[in-house]
Design a protein around this motif. Sequence first.
Motif, PDB file in Angstrom:
ATOM      1  N   LYS A  66      27.149 -41.048 -91.542  1.00 46.11           N
ATOM      2  CA  LYS A  66      27.137 -41.675 -90.222  1.00 46.11           C
ATOM      3  C   LYS A  66      27.371 -43.162 -90.419  1.00 46.11           C
ATOM      4  N   TYR A  67      28.347 -43.687 -89.703  1.00 46.44           N
ATOM      5  CA  TYR A  67      28.690 -45.100 -89.812  1.00 46.44           C
ATOM      6  C   TYR A  67      28.329 -45.796 -88.512  1.00 46.44           C
ATOM      7  N   GLU A  68      27.765 -46.977 -88.627  1.00 45.76           N
ATOM      8  CA  GLU A  68      27.426 -47.790 -87.467  1.00 45.76           C
ATOM      9  C   GLU A  68      28.167 -49.113 -87.585  1.00 45.76           C
ATOM     10  N   PHE A  69      28.812 -49.511 -86.517  1.00 44.81           N
ATOM     11  CA  PHE A  69      29.607 -50.738 -86.537  1.00 44.81           C
ATOM     12  C   PHE A  69      29.117 -51.695 -85.467  1.00 44.81           C
ATOM     13  N   LEU A  70      29.029 -52.949 -85.816  1.00 47.95           N
ATOM     14  CA  LEU A  70      28.794 -54.012 -84.851  1.00 47.95           C
ATOM     15  C   LEU A  70      29.988 -54.944 -84.976  1.00 47.95           C
ATOM     16  N   PRO A  71      31.041 -54.680 -84.167  1.00 46.10           N
ATOM     17  CA  PRO A  71      32.252 -55.502 -84.286  1.00 46.10           C
ATOM     18  C   PRO A  71      32.014 -56.935 -83.817  1.00 46.10           C
ATOM     19  N   SER A  72      32.760 -57.845 -84.395  1.00 48.26           N
ATOM     20  CA  SER A  72      32.653 -59.259 -84.026  1.00 48.26           C
ATOM     21  C   SER A  72      34.000 -59.925 -84.282  1.00 48.26           C
ATOM     22  N   THR A  73      34.339 -60.875 -83.441  1.00 49.33           N
ATOM     23  CA  THR A  73      35.579 -61.618 -83.664  1.00 49.33           C
ATOM     24  C   THR A  73      35.317 -62.899 -84.439  1.00 49.33           C
ATOM     25  N   LEU A  74      34.065 -63.350 -84.462  1.00 50.32           N
ATOM     26  CA  LEU A  74      33.732 -64.616 -85.119  1.00 50.32           C
ATOM     27  C   LEU A  74      33.273 -64.446 -86.558  1.00 50.32           C
ATOM     28  N   THR A  75      32.692 -63.299 -86.849  1.00 48.25           N
ATOM     29  CA  THR A  75      32.186 -63.034 -88.197  1.00 48.25           C
ATOM     30  C   THR A  75      32.672 -61.652 -88.627  1.00 48.25           C
ATOM     31  N   PRO A  76      32.552 -61.325 -89.902  1.00 52.51           N
ATOM     32  CA  PRO A  76      32.914 -59.964 -90.330  1.00 52.51           C
ATOM     33  C   PRO A  76      32.057 -58.936 -89.587  1.00 52.51           C
ATOM     34  N   PRO A  77      32.585 -57.750 -89.341  1.00 51.23           N
ATOM     35  CA  PRO A  77      31.788 -56.724 -88.657  1.00 51.23           C
ATOM     36  C   PRO A  77      30.619 -56.293 -89.527  1.00 51.23           C
ATOM     37  N   GLN A  78      29.537 -55.931 -88.885  1.00 52.00           N
ATOM     38  CA  GLN A  78      28.407 -55.369 -89.623  1.00 52.00           C
ATOM     39  C   GLN A  78      28.595 -53.860 -89.632  1.00 52.00           C
ATOM     40  N   VAL A  79      28.576 -53.291 -90.818  1.00 58.79           N
ATOM     41  CA  VAL A  79      28.830 -51.860 -90.973  1.00 58.79           C
ATOM     42  C   VAL A  79      27.663 -51.237 -91.725  1.00 58.79           C
ATOM     43  N   GLY A  80      27.107 -50.188 -91.168  1.00 60.14           N
ATOM     44  CA  GLY A  80      26.013 -49.466 -91.821  1.00 60.14           C
ATOM     45  C   GLY A  80      26.456 -48.057 -92.179  1.00 60.14           C
ATOM     46  N   VAL A  81      25.969 -47.548 -93.304  1.00 61.21           N
ATOM     47  CA  VAL A  81      26.308 -46.201 -93.764  1.00 61.21           C
ATOM     48  C   VAL A  81      25.012 -45.451 -94.057  1.00 61.21           C
ATOM     49  N   LYS A  82      24.890 -44.259 -93.487  1.00 63.61           N
ATOM     50  CA  LYS A  82      23.720 -43.407 -93.737  1.00 63.61           C
ATOM     51  C   LYS A  82      24.198 -42.002 -94.081  1.00 63.61           C
ATOM     52  N   VAL A  83      23.373 -41.284 -94.828  1.00 71.03           N
ATOM     53  CA  VAL A  83      23.675 -39.902 -95.200  1.00 71.03           C
ATOM     54  C   VAL A  83      22.560 -39.014 -94.652  1.00 71.03           C
ATOM     55  N   PHE A  84      22.955 -37.940 -93.982  1.00 69.21           N
ATOM     56  CA  PHE A  84      22.000 -37.007 -93.405  1.00 69.21           C
ATOM     57  C   PHE A  84      22.274 -35.584 -93.886  1.00 69.21           C
ATOM     58  N   PHE A  85      21.215 -34.792 -93.913  1.00 72.67           N
ATOM     59  CA  PHE A  85      21.275 -33.347 -94.121  1.00 72.67           C
ATOM     60  C   PHE A  85      20.952 -32.717 -92.775  1.00 72.67           C
ATOM     61  N   ASP A  86      21.773 -31.767 -92.330  1.00 69.99           N
ATOM     62  CA  ASP A  86      21.564 -31.120 -91.037  1.00 69.99           C
ATOM     63  C   ASP A  86      20.838 -29.790 -91.235  1.00 69.99           C
ATOM     64  N   LYS A  87      19.570 -29.755 -90.844  1.00 64.47           N
ATOM     65  CA  LYS A  87      18.748 -28.552 -91.015  1.00 64.47           C
ATOM     66  C   LYS A  87      19.286 -27.366 -90.220  1.00 64.47           C
ATOM     67  N   HIS A  88      19.823 -27.641 -89.044  1.00 63.23           N
ATOM     68  CA  HIS A  88      20.237 -26.569 -88.148  1.00 63.23           C
ATOM     69  C   HIS A  88      21.621 -26.013 -88.464  1.00 63.23           C
ATOM     70  N   GLU A  89      22.319 -26.615 -89.422  1.00 66.26           N
ATOM     71  CA  GLU A  89      23.642 -26.135 -89.815  1.00 66.26           C
ATOM     72  C   GLU A  89      23.707 -25.830 -91.311  1.00 66.26           C
ATOM     73  N   SER A  90      22.547 -25.639 -91.929  1.00 74.67           N
ATOM     74  CA  SER A  90      22.480 -25.361 -93.362  1.00 74.67           C
ATOM     75  C   SER A  90      21.722 -24.059 -93.572  1.00 74.67           C
ATOM     76  N   TRP A  91      22.156 -23.303 -94.571  1.00 79.77           N
ATOM     77  CA  TRP A  91      21.516 -22.019 -94.830  1.00 79.77           C
ATOM     78  C   TRP A  91      21.380 -21.780 -96.318  1.00 79.77           C
ATOM     79  N   MET A  92      20.445 -20.889 -96.656  1.00 82.69           N
ATOM     80  CA  MET A  92      20.188 -20.559 -98.049  1.00 82.69           C
ATOM     81  C   MET A  92      19.954 -19.054 -98.156  1.00 82.69           C
ATOM     82  N   LEU A  93      20.862 -18.386 -98.838  1.00 81.57           N
ATOM     83  CA  LEU A  93      20.748 -16.948 -99.047  1.00 81.57           C
ATOM     84  C   LEU A  93      19.835 -16.666-100.237  1.00 81.57           C
ATOM     85  N   VAL A  94      20.102 -17.332-101.339  1.00 80.46           N
ATOM     86  CA  VAL A  94      19.264 -17.201-102.533  1.00 80.46           C
ATOM     87  C   VAL A  94      18.237 -18.324-102.474  1.00 80.46           C
TER      88      VAL A  94
END
Length: 196
Positions: A66-94
């Motif tokens: 998931k990327y979060e952006f705070l665009p700006s024309t005066l300074t470089p954009p602030q960009v955040g990066v996060k990693v998530f595991f989705d419980k409701h779309e993951s499965w385990m047979l073994v």
Amino acid sequence: MKKIIYFTVFSCTALLLSFKYQNEGLILWESKRPLKIEDFNIAKKDTIKIANTIKFKGAESKLIYKYEFLPSTLTPPQVGVKVFFDKHESWMLVRDGSTLEHEQIHFNIHEIFARKMRKSIDSLYDLNIRSLDIYMNKINDWTQKSRNYSQLFDKEIDDKIIFSNGKFLTHKNPRQKIWNTKVEKELKELEKYKLK
């Protein structure tokens, strides 16, 4: 293993979005919060058809950048990066420790590349780069490298899943332990770029 990429614009609602994601079953990568067997919530078929053959899979994780952006024309954009595991779309047979470790390695690989993205973003910020396209190109490049690295892990491990006496069993490749050590080392080397 399935990966999805989300792009969101960072604003004053970012904290609400993070709260919403947690409530929807997304687990943010944190070193103190490893995956648990009960995190794999959905039931899936026990086989997946691949090129006219049936191949058993032990588990599948849906991992999200998931990327979060705070665009700006005066300074470089602030960009955040996060990693998530989705419980409701993951499965385990073994449902065993070895399969869980395998999926945790995938999750950790994604965190490694999130840290590489953060490092690249910091370098661009230090150079006062203001073009959001340049940041996005870096992120896309690291995202592809992450996908390739994760696929290499699966290719080298190539777990064998069999059905015997009414149970699914797995014969794990001993290289999984080697990969686990390697990935843990890479996480440590990029410690400076973990999410603050």
